[in-house]
Design an enzyme around this catalytic site. Structure first.
Site, PDB file in Angstrom:
ATOM      1  N   ASP A 114      -3.324 -10.462  -2.414  1.00  0.00           N
ATOM      2  CA  ASP A 114      -3.868  -9.945  -1.147  1.00  0.00           C
ATOM      3  C   ASP A 114      -5.316  -9.492  -1.405  1.00  0.00           C
ATOM      4  O   ASP A 114      -5.657  -9.091  -2.508  1.00  0.00           O
ATOM      5  CB  ASP A 114      -3.005  -8.757  -0.700  1.00  0.00           C
ATOM      6  CG  ASP A 114      -3.323  -8.265   0.706  1.00  0.00           C
ATOM      7  OD1 ASP A 114      -2.598  -8.615   1.638  1.00  0.00           O
ATOM      8  OD2 ASP A 114      -4.313  -7.502   0.856  1.00  0.00           O
TER       9      ASP A 114
ATOM     10  N   HIS B 120      -6.702  -6.895  -0.519  1.00  0.00           N
ATOM     11  CA  HIS B 120      -6.755  -5.447  -0.775  1.00  0.00           C
ATOM     12  C   HIS B 120      -5.968  -5.105  -2.035  1.00  0.00           C
ATOM     13  O   HIS B 120      -4.940  -5.740  -2.319  1.00  0.00           O
ATOM     14  CB  HIS B 120      -6.159  -4.684   0.420  1.00  0.00           C
ATOM     15  CG  HIS B 120      -6.835  -4.974   1.719  1.00  0.00           C
ATOM     16  ND1 HIS B 120      -6.323  -5.883   2.629  1.00  0.00           N
ATOM     17  CD2 HIS B 120      -7.987  -4.493   2.242  1.00  0.00           C
ATOM     18  CE1 HIS B 120      -7.149  -5.947   3.687  1.00  0.00           C
ATOM     19  NE2 HIS B 120      -8.162  -5.125   3.479  1.00  0.00           N
TER      20      HIS B 120
ATOM     21  N   HIS C 236       0.814  -1.235   0.000  1.00  0.00           N
ATOM     22  CA  HIS C 236       0.000   0.000   0.000  1.00  0.00           C
ATOM     23  C   HIS C 236       0.841   1.276   0.000  1.00  0.00           C
ATOM     24  O   HIS C 236       0.288   2.364  -0.169  1.00  0.00           O
ATOM     25  CB  HIS C 236      -0.927   0.041   1.220  1.00  0.00           C
ATOM     26  CG  HIS C 236      -2.009  -0.995   1.207  1.00  0.00           C
ATOM     27  ND1 HIS C 236      -2.874  -1.158   0.148  1.00  0.00           N
ATOM     28  CD2 HIS C 236      -2.381  -1.922   2.137  1.00  0.00           C
ATOM     29  CE1 HIS C 236      -3.720  -2.149   0.422  1.00  0.00           C
ATOM     30  NE2 HIS C 236      -3.437  -2.631   1.621  1.00  0.00           N
TER      31      HIS C 236
ATOM     32  N   ASP D  59      -5.222 -12.606   3.287  1.00  0.00           N
ATOM     33  CA  ASP D  59      -6.430 -12.083   3.917  1.00  0.00           C
ATOM     34  C   ASP D  59      -7.699 -12.246   3.083  1.00  0.00           C
ATOM     35  O   ASP D  59      -8.769 -11.795   3.487  1.00  0.00           O
ATOM     36  CB  ASP D  59      -6.236 -10.614   4.350  1.00  0.00           C
ATOM     37  CG  ASP D  59      -5.507  -9.779   3.323  1.00  0.00           C
ATOM     38  OD1 ASP D  59      -5.273 -10.272   2.203  1.00  0.00           O
ATOM     39  OD2 ASP D  59      -5.177  -8.623   3.642  1.00  0.00           O
TER      40      ASP D  59
HETATM   41 ZN   LIG Z   1      -4.522  -6.973   2.711  1.00  0.00          ZN
END
Ligand SMILES: [Zn+2]
Length: 302
Positions: A157, A159, A120, A241
């Site tokens: 992931d 995200h 991120h 996740d």
């Molecule tokens: Zn994540």
């Protein structure tokens, strides 16, 4: 197979109740216990590697922000403790050393078991538990130092890998693939975000789409493009996740999906060279189980 880790990654402390916590490392290590691999300590990251992705002003800002005790917050969920900078630089150093070793032929595959995660972190912005764009930094090292001209980063992931996308937006030697739940933090990763050279594939997935949604999407949108790219090296942003038991994600993937996905990603390289780096994964039992099947595939590939 090589495994890179370092005790300093446990010195990055997050406030009580934060999901990205020290205990995750123990869960990851538990998943690696059955794996036969050469264990190596991560070297400290080289600032020159970081500076291929982040400006010197940002590196200096992060370093200067590290507190003498307690925490400081860079955003609502990204915090620095006294050991955070060193931990993040061990992650960078581990990923870069893994790239060096795999490209030197010391092993076909490597797993970098470090935290904080990195995908991120944007050019000059820490966010989403991440300080430096570890996987993008490793990709740039492969390109600039080793002259790899066809590389791919696959981010599974839950995200979106907004930081990796930002850092590699103009990099035409690197294919970037991110599958992620949408809508979900950080909100980016729509299909029409394709990079400056059309070299990015964003695969948004609906909450609850599960194993079937994952497999269908990768078969249709990812694997054909990944194989055509003929990557000499694939880097994986390995976040776990999207697992059905994870408290932050809602895609509902099964543990076995990570074995399937890892197999298929390995199949897409021209020479089988794969370096995987840890991103998310916040249910400790699911993390152990997912890392175990992911690493078992990497181990079998050498
Ligand atoms: Zn994540």
């Amino acid at each position: 197979m090589l495994i890179y880790a370092h005790a300093d990654c446990a010195a990055h402390l997050t406030p009580p109740g934060h999901p990205e916590r020290v205990e995750r490392l123990g869960a990851v290590m538990a998943g690696l216990t059955g794996v036969t691999a050469t264990r190596r300590d991560c070297p400290m990251g080289d600032e020159a590697d970081v500076l291929r992705c982040h400006p010197a002003s940002y590196l200096a800002k992060v370093k200067a922000a590290v507190p003498g005790e307690g925490w400081v917050s860079l955003d609502a969920d990204t915090h620095l403790s006294p050991g955070s900078y060193v931990a993040a630089m061990r992650a960078v150093g581990g990923a870069c050393a893994a790239v060096d070793a795999v490209l030197a032929g010391e092993a076909k595959t490597a797993f970098v078991a470090c935290r904080p995660p990195g995908h991120h972190a944007e050019t000059a912005t820490a966010m989403g538990f991440c300080l430096f764009g570890t996987v993008a930094i490793a990709a740039r090292r492969a390109i600039e130092v080793h002259g790899v001209s066809r590389i791919a980063v696959v981010d599974f992931d839950v995200h979106h890998g907004n930081g990796t996308q930002d850092l590699l937006w103009t990099e035409d030697r690197c294919l970037f693939v991110s599958s992620h739940q949408m809508p979900l933090y950080p909100g980016t990763g729509a299909e029409d975000e394709t990079g400056a050279h059309g070299q990015m594939i964003n695969v948004p997935l609906r909450a609850g789409s599960g194993s079937a949604g994952l497999r269908q999407a990768y078969e249709a949108k990812v694997f054909p493009v990944l194989r055509d790219w003929q990557p000499e090296l694939i880097l994986i942003s390995a976040g776990f996740d999207a697992h059905r038991d994870d408290p932050l994600g809602g895609l509902g993937w099964e543990t076995a999906d990570y074995a399937w996905l890892t197999e298929r990603i390995c199949d897409a390289t021209t020479g089988g060279r794969v370096v995987s780096t840890l991103e998310g994964g916040y249910d400790l039992e699911a993390l152990t189980a997912s890392v175990a099947v992911h690493a078992a595939v990497l181990e079998a590939r050498g």
